[in-house]
Design a protein around this motif. Structure first.
Motif, PDB file in Angstrom:
ATOM      1  N   PRO A 116      13.372  26.721 -88.980  1.00 52.35           N
ATOM      2  CA  PRO A 116      14.372  27.163 -89.964  1.00 52.35           C
ATOM      3  C   PRO A 116      13.781  27.325 -91.362  1.00 52.35           C
ATOM      4  CG  PRO A 116      15.281  25.409 -88.601  1.00 52.35           C
ATOM      5  CD  PRO A 116      13.805  25.490 -88.284  1.00 52.35           C
ATOM      6  N   TYR A 117      12.787  26.512 -91.685  1.00 52.02           N
ATOM      7  CA  TYR A 117      12.196  26.566 -93.029  1.00 52.02           C
ATOM      8  C   TYR A 117      11.213  27.728 -93.148  1.00 52.02           C
ATOM      9  CZ  TYR A 117      14.711  22.331 -92.915  1.00 52.02           C
ATOM     10  OH  TYR A 117      15.738  21.449 -92.747  1.00 52.02           O
ATOM     11  N   TYR A 118      10.710  28.154 -92.012  1.00 48.73           N
ATOM     12  CA  TYR A 118       9.944  29.395 -91.990  1.00 48.73           C
ATOM     13  C   TYR A 118      10.877  30.585 -92.210  1.00 48.73           C
ATOM     14  CZ  TYR A 118       7.575  33.458 -90.106  1.00 48.73           C
ATOM     15  OH  TYR A 118       7.072  34.715 -89.947  1.00 48.73           O
ATOM     16  N   VAL A 119      11.991  30.584 -91.523  1.00 52.70           N
ATOM     17  CA  VAL A 119      12.952  31.675 -91.728  1.00 52.70           C
ATOM     18  C   VAL A 119      13.436  31.676 -93.175  1.00 52.70           C
ATOM     19  CG1 VAL A 119      15.216  32.591 -91.099  1.00 52.70           C
ATOM     20  CG2 VAL A 119      13.683  31.711 -89.316  1.00 52.70           C
ATOM     21  N   LYS A 120      13.670  30.502 -93.699  1.00 51.96           N
ATOM     22  CA  LYS A 120      14.141  30.392 -95.081  1.00 51.96           C
ATOM     23  C   LYS A 120      13.114  30.958 -96.054  1.00 51.96           C
ATOM     24  CE  LYS A 120      15.834  26.928 -98.397  1.00 51.96           C
ATOM     25  NZ  LYS A 120      15.957  25.482 -98.691  1.00 51.96           N
ATOM     26  N   GLY A 121      11.856  30.836 -95.698  1.00 50.59           N
ATOM     27  CA  GLY A 121      10.801  31.312 -96.574  1.00 50.59           C
ATOM     28  C   GLY A 121      10.053  30.205 -97.303  1.00 50.59           C
TER      29      GLY A 121
END
Lengths: 481, 481
Positions: A48-53
């Motif tokens: 999720p934190y990858y998707v978040k950026g």
């Protein structure tokens, strides 16, 4: 004597922990790991934190590269799918990247096949633009869909040598979505609501029940609901999503009853299921949960066959029964223990306390043990709970923030059964006190008398967990006297 | 039957906790609290942050006002000093604010006289401008000395109705100091170095030993030393301060050997001693530590006489012996338990684990149990320690910070004896895991298998404490096999 190899099915947390530990303890033992996809040993919880950026490159989430595995002497074969197990012959059937099949004998076998995202209850989950988030490819695809048209490449997404370009191709030319529906208000839903908000989307979370984060209990769910609303997320509680509709691409979400929403993107996070199809034609038993039944050493019902990680059960410290709580530490720990056992030095995989933490914007949430009364009663307890709201630090110290702690105990014995916590200031890691107390079978009186840390910048004199224990102990006392 | 009153000597954490709990449980019991000064129930641990200026008013540190005490039905008498105890007659001699003495009978007596700062080893500690920090008046005086000449008033210092103007008068006209010596590198020294730095002073910390924060062990001491130096504090390690010299006001500090420093202010924080003078002519036994000996219910060697707080010992969870570890939670908890016991419902005061946390600028430090090997050997253990440096969060997650954990265990049994931690990201409260494990008599294997919280924003898969346990367990294993 040359033992047949230790064969591992699945190259993620449990599988590669087992392989690594086995090679370390018994360097001469041959260890073969089959992974059906390109990715190994990645931090699922980081997606999720990858998707978040916040995490730039997809490969940042890798904790062990294929080269690392080779350095450890592990025979790691990616793009190799195990399609069958013959427990009489002690072989597995493997399909390689070119489609050829071969038989691989094993001395010991670890089934570490993980889990997969459930989408079945929602019609239209297979539409383009309808995602689940279970694995690296999903994460890459979602981020590709969020980027401006034409900008997402394997390189821009940090996919390294592992990301298959066909995973992101369908989204490369999409205009960035404006409205996203998150179906399901569990961890994935809450974390992805935060991730999508960071991209400036209108985020709608649909939750069948009346509260988010069900397993964290009422107090956490309420506070997280408020937090999400405060951050601009629109909550649709008590809404059952029936279908996603669209002409090839998802365009609309429809609920039971009349409500519907036009969307550009949908993220379905309604749970996961253990990957056990491979065992269907074997005598390996499943537990009541549907995951693989194991003993305290991760051994299945069939000799020399082990299971660990998201496909397997584990013993719960509170009930003493086996349960399915698929989480990262459990997978790593069980894999490591099985690697040691297979190497000739048996080690229990360890109990689980059902400890989980999740970030919801600024709210840190934690839970451990049995929080739900129905579940407690089913396990033979007579649950009593108390919830307190206290400060995270001495009230006069700057930064003191409201912290809500719920504890549940068994009325007759006073034994602590579980707890949950939510707050913005160091709340999540405080659940470790509860987890440790649960594994020690402490009573609420024991917890109340713990000598926990106190200093004004970090905690009030009575730590929030202690305050909750004091109050709960007060509720338990009348029935004792 | 009308019992004689429950008499409490000392109106701070232990005394007022006991008084409050007794009145709650036995509302008809008369409870009289004698406090020799004007202040009651204040947050001693908050005074450095008041001096620093993060806490605006001195009265912010009060947790219970005299009016609150009255509302609870407590007969609280400030400015009343107990000058003698007759345990045969069951009376105490009290000197009131006007100098008159009277005898007060008691049914039960709690000695909660606290502790006082040691200054004895340093000549010249009585000079003006040489402070210790033990209590509200000290805090007010130091802050008065830091303010521009003529600006410090009872009102500006937030002294409310409690601060005696004569406490700050000597410093009212002082020009703000430029150079301060902090003598002693324990909690008070470290916290006050931060406080003085915030006021822009040149801060020099003198420590007899080679490390700061001795009870926290080597790893913490080293890191905190680096932190203080990075913040501009000058450390003088291995220096024994012999005297403060000056003509009425402190002007110079002199060490054993040649070194000396011109200073405008000195803060002596070299330890505290229990206030037990009142018991000298009574048959109440002291323990080996010099503090009052008690049993698990806080009872002294004399019937109906209890002791709690900084003047009393408590049972240590690791050694099982009584020890003197004067800290805030211990005082509150023991007082509360004694209040309940006196009210007719006996309650143990609870073990201590020697848990302590302290902030040193951005470093959060924690310790619990037995960290020092010499001390462990004295208690009959064969100590083995390991220190690990890990990340506070998943390495790829923003904000992951180095966290150093040391754990100590007994070689033969594997039992956890103690631990310490230091780091900038939620490090301090993680010591609660160690404290809880110590109270549960866990082995290092037990700790290694704890199901602690994992989520990328809060913790790596293997929490820092788990990683330390894994490594320490590895060191223990050879002697087992």
């Amino acid at each position: 004597m040359t033992a047949e190899p230790f064969v591992v099915v699945g190259g993620d947390a449990a599988g590669l922990s087992a392989a690594s530990k086995c090679k370390r303890e018994a360097p001469d033992r041959e260890v073969v790991v089959f992974e059906k996809g390109p990715w190994v040993s990645y931090a699922h919880c980081g997606t999720p934190y990858y998707v978040k950026g916040e995490v730039a490159d997809l490969t940042d989430l890798l904790s062990l590269s294929p080269a690392d595995a080779a350095d450890r002497g592990i025979d790691l074969r990616r793009e190799h799918e195990v399609t069958g197990i013959d427990t009489d012959e002690r072989t597995v059937t493997v399909r390689g990247p070119d489609g050829d099949r071969h038989e691989q004998p094993y001395g010991d076998l670890l089934v570490a096949t993980g889990a997969h995202a459930l989408t079945a209850p929602i019609d239209g989950s297979d539409l383009s633009g309808a995602f689940s988030l279970h694995g690296m490819d999903d994460a890459a695809a979602i981020r590709a869909a969020l980027e401006p048209a034409g900008e997402a490449t394997v390189e821009s997404l940090g996919g390294g040598e592992f990301l298959d370009p066909t995973v992101i191709e369908p989204y490369a030319d999409w205009a960035p979505p404006e409205t996203v529906a998150v179906v399901g208000g569990g961890y994935v839903g809450v974390e992805m609501a935060e991730a999508f908000t960071a991209h400036g989307l209108d985020v709608h979370v649909f939750q069948r029940g009346e509260r988010l984060l069900g397993p964290f209990g009422e107090a956490v769910g309420e506070r997280v609901g408020t937090e999400l609303r405060d951050r601009g997320v629109e909550l649709h509680l008590g809404e059952t999503v029936e279908r996603l509709v669209g002409d090839d691409r998802v365009e609309r979400l429809e609920c039971a009853g009349a409500s519907a929403l036009d969307v550009d993107l949908a993220l379905v996070g309604v749970g996961i299921e253990p990957n056990v199809a491979l065992l269907a034609d074997t005598p390996v038993d499943l537990g009541d949960s549907g995951a693989v039944a194991v003993d305290d050493y991760g051994r299945t019902s069939v000799e020399s066959v082990y299971a660990a990680g998201d496909c397997a059960e584990a013993r719960h410290a509170v009930t003493g029964d086996f349960d399915w709580v698929p989480l990262g530490l459990t997978a790593n720990r069980a894999g490591r223990a099985i690697g040691q056992t297979v190497a000739g030095d048996p080690k229990p995989t360890g109990d689980i306390a059902g400890t989980a933490v999740v970030k919801a914007f600024a709210q840190e949430c934690g839970r451990a043990g049995i929080v739900d009364h129905e579940r407690a009663r089913a396990a033979g307890f007579d649950p009593v709970s108390e919830t307190v709201t206290t400060a995270s630090r001495s009230g006069y110290y700057p930064g003191a923030a409201e912290t809500v702690v719920s504890l549940t105990a068994d009325r007759e014995t006073g034994r602590l059964l579980g707890g949950s916590i939510v707050g913005t200031d160091r709340a999540a890691v405080r659940i470790d006190t509860v987890a440790t107390a649960l594994e020690a079978d402490m009573t609420v009186s024991d917890v109340e008398n713990l000598d926990l840390a106190y200093a004004p910048p970090f905690s009030p004199v009575w730590d929030p967990v202690l305050t909750a224990a004091k109050v709960l102990n007060g509720s338990l006392e009348p029935s004792e006297g």
